[in-house]
Design a protein around this motif. Structure first.
Motif: not given
Length: 502
Positions: A313-330, A410-421
């Motif tokens: 579950m912590y890996v899930k959160r780490a994936v959310d942070v990395v992917m949402s941050g990268a997606a916001l930049v790209l 994606l900003w909600n995901v980065l903040r921790g309000d949501m997850s990608l899935v």
């Protein structure tokens, strides 16, 4: 009367019965927030699991040291350290998979021995194969490999036997207060067992029953047990007794669970809920892929009332942070173009903010690109679907069809309000409405809400069946794995490409 049971009232106060408490979503009021604030500090969760993990790592270290002494293959400190780390990681993963770290009502190292031995053989066999494949000079002899496996299994057995004995002594000296949920003579027999067997570690302090007119209850050789017939009485019992365990007694094979509102109460206050088959003929509770558990012969299983905080579950959160941050930049250029298009087409107010309900029914502010300007707040909060609304501009219609209006989440995901899935979040008005109409809908809030989910990739978007959505969402939560998240994201990408190509 024991100190635990004397703190409870044997009569239930006025209020909704169990049949009614699940009628909608209960927003905690001032009184409930106050009692949460005075809730006794919970025993530290996972202490026994940490002790077992430390013992497992210690067994790996001893086995590796013995292997190094009996074989001249791996002798450098750096190589040994790397081997220990890899072995410990692999062993921890297998033990998690086998359920060797989960909380249990009965613990027996003899029951765990086959799983411990098989995991050790698999880990060391894989390690030996990898070492030989890396360099033939690192190939382990059968004697060194056998000694390492034997040392690790023996150490695991001894250390776990000590941990289990310490756990049993502590629980027998200071049993944990527990509330029993159920009705009927089988449930009463279960209560009698807990009262007469303090070494089981659970001391019943109240009987929560679904009957509007429950019969008076009294212990056989124990104290009279208070009967709790509504949510408020159960809440007071949790607070006054510091209850951390709930035993859900199933009688006659009935799979019925307490009302959703009561289950959310247990999840909010952090109780562990155990499903116990109290009927003499019931032996169907053993969960798959884990060791069977029991409560003095009654089959038992730990029920997840919220998303389990496994390491993945912590890996899930780490994936959310990395992917949402990268997606916001790209996707920054796409976000800018969408924002300019909305500004030119519909005027000011590019972002649309709306309150949604997330994990554990916590509200948060969801962000979207504005595709339609509602007439007022009532329309915004209570109108179900705006597809086909004549007020929607071409830009708004395109953003909705292409799902580009969801990108700000994606900003909600980065903040921790949501997850990608995860289950899609809904507005408070519809959460209350659907919780009344569809059993199991409220259980969707056991995990973080998501931008996409299993229901969405199965075509359940827009004006589709809420019952079907709830069923898919709860299946996603029950069977959750990191791989399932990956498959949902891949299927979402494919559906978006098809939409773009169509």
């Amino acid at each position: 009367m024991t100190p635990h049971s004397s703190a409870l009232s044997a009569t239930a106060p006025s209020g909704r019965e169990f049949q009614d408490v699940g009628a909608g979503v209960r927003t905690p009021g001032v009184q409930e927030r106050r009692v949460r604030a005075v809730m006794p500090r919970a025993p530290r969760r996972g202490r026994s699991a940490r002790s077992l993990w430390v013992g497992d790592v210690g067994a790996v270290v001893l086995a590796t040291a013995l292997m190094a002494r009996t074989s001249a293959v791996v002798t450098q400190f750096g190589e040994l350290l790397a081997l220990v780390v890899l072995l410990a990681l692999a062993q921890t993963g297998l033990h998690l998979r086998k359920g060797l770290y989960q909380d249990r009502l009965s613990r027996s190292v003899l029951a765990e021995t086959p799983a411990l031995a098989s995991c050790t053989l698999l880990v060391w066999g894989a390690a030996a194969a990898l070492l030989a494949a890396w360099d033939h000079g690192y190939a382990l002899s059968f004697s060194a490999l056998g000694l390492a496996v034997a040392m690790q299994v023996l150490t695991l057995i001894v250390l776990r036997a000590v941990c289990h004995q310490v756990w049993r002594v502590r629980r027998s000296r200071r049993p944990h207060p527990a509330i029993i949920v159920g009705q009927g003579p089988d449930v009463h027999r279960l209560v009698h067992v807990l009262q007469q067997q303090p070494q089981l570690g659970l001391h019943p302090v109240g009987l929560a029953t679904t009957s509007r007119f429950p019969p008076p209850f009294s212990g056989d050789r124990g104290p009279a047990l208070p009967v709790l017939t509504d949510r408020d009485a159960v809440l007071r019992a949790l607070i006054q007794n510091g209850v951390r365990h709930v035993v859900l007694a199933r009688s006659g094979g009935s799979p019925t669970l307490p009302a959703p509102d009561l289950m959310r109460l247990f999840a909010t206050h952090g109780q562990q809920v155990w499903i116990v088959d109290s009927g003499e003929e019931n032996h169907q509770v053993v969960p798959p892929r884990s060791l069977p558990d029991h409560l003095y012969g009654y089959p038992a299983q730990l029920l997840r009332t919220r998303a389990a905080r496994r390491p993945s579950m912590y890996v899930k959160r780490a994936v959310d942070v990395v992917m949402s941050g990268a997606a916001l930049v790209l996707l920054a250029p796409v976000l800018v173009v969408c924002a300019l298009a909305v500004r030119c087409s519909d005027g000011s107010g590019v972002l649309f903010r709306q309150v949604r309900i997330g994990q554990d029914e916590r509200p948060f502010m969801l962000l979207k690109f504005r595709t339609l300007r509602p007439a007022d707040d009532v329309e915004s909060e209570t109108r179900w679907n705006v597809a086909g609304d004549a007020r929607m501009s071409r830009v708004g219609g395109f953003l909705r069809r292409s799902s580009l209006d969801e990108l700000p989440q994606l900003w909600n995901v980065l903040r921790g309000d949501m997850s990608l899935v995860g289950p899609r979040p809904e507005r408070p008005y519809f959460v209350a409405k659907f919780a009344k109409e569809h059993p199991g809908y409220a259980a969707r809030h056991r995990m973080p809400a998501g931008i996409t989910g299993l229901a969405q990739v199965n075509g359940l978007r827009g004006d589709t069946s809420i019952a079907d959505r709830a069923r898919f969402d709860n299946r996603y939560i029950t069977t959750w794995t990191l791989w399932q998240d990956i498959t949902v994201m891949l299927r979402t990408a494919v559906s978006l490409l098809r939409l773009g190509g169509g």
